[in-house]
Design a protein around this motif. Structure first.
Motif, PDB file in Angstrom:
ATOM      1  N   PHE A   1       0.791   2.359   6.057  1.00 54.35           N
ATOM      2  CA  PHE A   1      -0.061   1.379   6.741  1.00 54.35           C
ATOM      3  C   PHE A   1       0.540  -0.037   6.674  1.00 54.35           C
ATOM      4  O   PHE A   1      -0.163  -0.998   6.371  1.00 54.35           O
ATOM      5  CB  PHE A   1      -1.495   1.393   6.171  1.00 54.35           C
TER       6      PHE A   1
ATOM      7  N   GLU B   1     -15.675  -4.354  -0.093  1.00 50.66           N
ATOM      8  CA  GLU B   1     -16.274  -4.002  -1.390  1.00 50.66           C
ATOM      9  C   GLU B   1     -15.531  -4.723  -2.517  1.00 50.66           C
ATOM     10  O   GLU B   1     -16.152  -5.226  -3.460  1.00 50.66           O
ATOM     11  CB  GLU B   1     -16.230  -2.477  -1.626  1.00 50.66           C
TER      12      GLU B   1
ATOM     13  N   SER C   1      -6.520  -0.268  -2.790  1.00 46.41           N
ATOM     14  CA  SER C   1      -7.176  -1.339  -3.543  1.00 46.41           C
ATOM     15  C   SER C   1      -6.582  -1.461  -4.942  1.00 46.41           C
ATOM     16  O   SER C   1      -6.414  -2.562  -5.466  1.00 46.41           O
ATOM     17  CB  SER C   1      -8.671  -1.048  -3.687  1.00 46.41           C
TER      18      SER C   1
ATOM     19  N   THR D   1     -10.475  -4.750   0.650  1.00 42.92           N
ATOM     20  CA  THR D   1     -11.693  -4.249   1.322  1.00 42.92           C
ATOM     21  C   THR D   1     -12.879  -5.173   1.010  1.00 42.92           C
ATOM     22  O   THR D   1     -12.868  -5.906   0.012  1.00 42.92           O
ATOM     23  CB  THR D   1     -12.058  -2.817   0.868  1.00 42.92           C
TER      24      THR D   1
ATOM     25  N   THR E   1       0.814  -1.220   0.000  1.00 40.60           N
ATOM     26  CA  THR E   1       0.000   0.000   0.000  1.00 40.60           C
ATOM     27  C   THR E   1       0.845   1.267   0.000  1.00 40.60           C
ATOM     28  O   THR E   1       1.867   1.341   0.675  1.00 40.60           O
ATOM     29  CB  THR E   1      -0.921  -0.014   1.242  1.00 40.60           C
TER      30      THR E   1
HETATM   31  C1  FAD Z   1      -4.402  -1.350  10.274  1.00 38.24           C
HETATM   32  C2  FAD Z   1      -4.028  -1.542   8.845  1.00 38.24           C
HETATM   33  C3  FAD Z   1      -3.013  -2.437   8.519  1.00 38.24           C
HETATM   34  C4  FAD Z   1      -2.618  -2.598   7.188  1.00 38.24           C
HETATM   35  N1  FAD Z   1      -1.559  -3.428   6.903  1.00 38.24           N
HETATM   36  C5  FAD Z   1      -1.063  -3.448   5.633  1.00 38.24           C
HETATM   37  C6  FAD Z   1       0.133  -4.170   5.328  1.00 38.24           C
HETATM   38  O1  FAD Z   1       0.726  -4.837   6.195  1.00 38.24           O
HETATM   39  N2  FAD Z   1       0.633  -4.090   4.063  1.00 38.24           N
HETATM   40  C7  FAD Z   1       0.011  -3.381   3.085  1.00 38.24           C
HETATM   41  O2  FAD Z   1       0.514  -3.360   1.962  1.00 38.24           O
HETATM   42  N3  FAD Z   1      -1.128  -2.692   3.335  1.00 38.24           N
HETATM   43  C8  FAD Z   1      -1.680  -2.709   4.582  1.00 38.24           C
HETATM   44  N4  FAD Z   1      -2.824  -1.994   4.862  1.00 38.24           N
HETATM   45  C9  FAD Z   1      -3.473  -1.248   3.799  1.00 38.24           C
HETATM   46  C10 FAD Z   1      -4.753  -1.887   3.337  1.00 38.24           C
HETATM   47  O3  FAD Z   1      -4.476  -3.047   2.611  1.00 38.24           O
HETATM   48  C11 FAD Z   1      -5.519  -0.831   2.537  1.00 38.24           C
HETATM   49  O4  FAD Z   1      -6.039   0.093   3.468  1.00 38.24           O
HETATM   50  C12 FAD Z   1      -6.630  -1.437   1.715  1.00 38.24           C
HETATM   51  O5  FAD Z   1      -6.081  -2.146   0.636  1.00 38.24           O
HETATM   52  C13 FAD Z   1      -7.580  -0.376   1.163  1.00 38.24           C
HETATM   53  O6  FAD Z   1      -6.880   0.638   0.534  1.00 38.24           O
HETATM   54  P1  FAD Z   1      -7.208   2.173   0.876  1.00 38.24           P
HETATM   55  O7  FAD Z   1      -7.273   2.315   2.353  1.00 38.24           O
HETATM   56  O8  FAD Z   1      -6.228   2.994   0.125  1.00 38.24           O
HETATM   57  O9  FAD Z   1      -8.654   2.413   0.337  1.00 38.24           O
HETATM   58  P2  FAD Z   1      -9.078   2.673  -1.194  1.00 38.24           P
HETATM   59  O10 FAD Z   1      -8.548   1.595  -2.069  1.00 38.24           O
HETATM   60  O11 FAD Z   1      -8.737   4.077  -1.546  1.00 38.24           O
HETATM   61  O12 FAD Z   1     -10.641   2.497  -1.092  1.00 38.24           O
HETATM   62  C14 FAD Z   1     -11.491   3.497  -0.523  1.00 38.24           C
HETATM   63  C15 FAD Z   1     -12.931   2.987  -0.602  1.00 38.24           C
HETATM   64  O13 FAD Z   1     -13.273   2.765  -1.982  1.00 38.24           O
HETATM   65  C16 FAD Z   1     -13.705   1.413  -2.173  1.00 38.24           C
HETATM   66  N5  FAD Z   1     -13.237   0.936  -3.459  1.00 38.24           N
HETATM   67  C17 FAD Z   1     -11.989   1.073  -4.000  1.00 38.24           C
HETATM   68  N6  FAD Z   1     -11.932   0.478  -5.219  1.00 38.24           N
HETATM   69  C18 FAD Z   1     -13.152  -0.047  -5.455  1.00 38.24           C
HETATM   70  C19 FAD Z   1     -13.736  -0.790  -6.537  1.00 38.24           C
HETATM   71  N7  FAD Z   1     -13.018  -1.112  -7.619  1.00 38.24           N
HETATM   72  N8  FAD Z   1     -15.026  -1.183  -6.444  1.00 38.24           N
HETATM   73  C20 FAD Z   1     -15.766  -0.871  -5.346  1.00 38.24           C
HETATM   74  N9  FAD Z   1     -15.275  -0.159  -4.279  1.00 38.24           N
HETATM   75  C21 FAD Z   1     -13.993   0.235  -4.339  1.00 38.24           C
HETATM   76  C22 FAD Z   1     -13.033   0.643  -1.054  1.00 38.24           C
HETATM   77  O14 FAD Z   1     -13.727  -0.557  -0.768  1.00 38.24           O
HETATM   78  C23 FAD Z   1     -13.119   1.629   0.098  1.00 38.24           C
HETATM   79  O15 FAD Z   1     -14.406   1.595   0.659  1.00 38.24           O
HETATM   80  C24 FAD Z   1      -3.268  -1.865   6.173  1.00 38.24           C
HETATM   81  C25 FAD Z   1      -4.320  -0.999   6.500  1.00 38.24           C
HETATM   82  C26 FAD Z   1      -4.707  -0.837   7.797  1.00 38.24           C
HETATM   83  C27 FAD Z   1      -5.819   0.127   8.114  1.00 38.24           C
END
Ligand code: FAD
Length: 381
Positions: free
Chosen positions: A156, A369, A132, A367, A126
């Motif tokens: 994260f 979704e 995502s 996620t 990430t």
């Molecule tokens: C506590 C914690 C630990 C984590 N640990 C790791 C880790 O060890 N390594 C790592 O690499 N990452 C890690 N992550 C990151 C995590 O994998 C991401 O937060 C996750 O992939 C979602 O990405 P984003 O937060 O950027 O949300 P976004 O991808 O920006 O999504 C925002 C919203 O849009 C929705 N959305 C996005 N795309 C679509 C689509 N195509 N169709 C429908 N809805 C969609 C999502 O479901 C969400 O509701 C961690 C996150 C947290 C909070």
């Protein structure tokens, strides 16, 4: 279907692990939350006891045990509510990359330390603008004569402060097509140009050292490329089934524990009329409903565990199990609070902690979704 055939050895392992976690891990949970990190000594002790990477073959220092031992560890960690101590992320999500895609040299260099707890592992995909949609990642690598050079930052990242090794996804600076551009690299802590940022403040998982990581002219040996150059997406996809199953198994065990705790608390509490809370129809019906949902989920998840352990492709079903179980955990933790009222807050932090810690589960490991998007595509919707 729906039943896991645990042997006597599995049961004995669970009993011993449960005693160890109750005595040596659970009592530290509050102090670790306050410190915002699980000390490396706790990782080392888990390793010494033989509870890290139990599946790693003996040739690399492991015990060569089957997947059910990993499931038992996930369930028992969820049972004590120590969700910040991300043993299963280390053992069953990150280390498998080193084993499956690492050269013999990489395996020998890192696996024994991951088993003993001397090395904590993390995976960094990430970025601030790539969650995502990993295709939009901007961290890059370039090849030089004797090394690869990483540039960029990740956010994260679980185990980000404690990690001794991190698997980093980066895009080829020369490749335009995003799905052929991503490669995975093994980066050791202490490599010049690799810096760990501060711990990120979060509403839950307070003992988890989630952090930002920075790569600045970070030169790593060519031997630290995992698998084939440009095959990062394929490797990530291949490992998603197990990652989502780890999430589902943990969330389900957490939800089952929560309903047990809610039932116990409702028996102890007396409300207005002098009756135990458990006798209120609303509470009894809610507990029956939650239990019925959990029984269905238990049969589903057990079946997936069996199929996964047998090598079947159940990635769509594990995606469904991931959103279902993590939604249950969240719904039930909120509902338990509502049912118990102030009793949920009076003596210990069990119910508030479940609410805080469970909140992230629909977000990470893909996620919910995205899980539904995958299932919808598979169903031709
Ligand atoms: C506590 C914690 C630990 C984590 N640990 C790791 C880790 O060890 N390594 C790592 O690499 N990452 C890690 N992550 C990151 C995590 O994998 C991401 O937060 C996750 O992939 C979602 O990405 P984003 O937060 O950027 O949300 P976004 O991808 O920006 O999504 C925002 C919203 O849009 C929705 N959305 C996005 N795309 C679509 C689509 N195509 N169709 C429908 N809805 C969609 C999502 O479901 C969400 O509701 C961690 C996150 C947290 C909070």
């Amino acid at each position: 279907m729906g039943t896991i055939e645990y042997t006597g050895n599995h049961h004995a392992f669970r009993d011993k692990l449960r005693r160890y976690l109750d005595e040596a891990v659970a009592p530290h949970g509050e102090a670790w939350e306050q410190a915002g990190i699980v000390p490396l000594s706790a990782w080392k002790e888990m390793g010494e006891k033989g509870y890290l990477c139990t599946w790693v073959p003996q040739a690399y220092g492991g015990r060569g045990l089957d997947f059910l031992y990993s499931v038992i560890i996930m369930e028992e960690m969820a049972h004590i509510g120590e969700s910040g101590f991300m043993v299963s992320l280390h053992s069953d999500v990150v280390v498998p990359y080193l084993f499956t895609y690492g050269s013999e040299e990489i395996r020998n260099q890192f696996l024994p330390g991951c088993v003993s707890g001397d090395i904590v592992a993390a995976v960094a995909m990430t970025e601030p603008d790539a969650g995502s949609d990993l295709a939009s990642m901007v961290s890059t690598f370039r090849e030089e004569e004797d090394c690869f050079v990483l540039e960029g930052s990740k956010t994260f990242i679980s185990n980000g402060i404690n990690c001794g090794v991190v698997i980093v996804a980066a895009r080829d600076s020369l490749e335009e097509e995003p799905y052929n551009a991503i490669s995975l690299f093994v980066v050791e802590a202490g490599t010049p140009g690799f810096e760990k940022g501060g711990k990120l403040q979060k509403m839950g998982l307070r003992s988890q050292d989630t952090a930002e990581l920075f790569f600045n002219n970070c030169r790593i040996p060519k031997a630290n490329l995992l698998g084939q150059r440009g095959s990062g997406f394929i490797m990530l996809m291949e490992k998603l089934q197990q990652e989502r199953l780890v999430c589902a198994v943990s969330a389900l065990a957490g939800a089952e524990t929560l309903v047990e705790q809610t039932t116990k608390k409702a028996r102890e509490c007396i409300y207005g009329s002098g009756m135990p809370l458990i006798k209120a129809q609303e509470v009894r019906f809610a507990l029956v409903e939650m239990t019925a949902h959990l029984k269905m989920a238990r049969a589903f998840v057990n079946d997936l565990v069996n199929q996964h352990a047998a090598g079947a492709n159940v990635v769509v079903e594990t995606s469904m199990a991931k959103f279902l179980t993590t939604d249950f955990l969240n719904d039930f933790s909120r509902r338990s609070m509502d049912l118990l009222g102030e009793a949920a807050l009076d003596d210990d932090d069990v119910f508030a902690k479940a609410l805080r810690d469970g909140r992230v589960m629909p977000i990470f490991a893909g996620t919910n979704e995205i899980m539904k998007e995958i299932a919808a595509r598979f169903m031709g919707l």
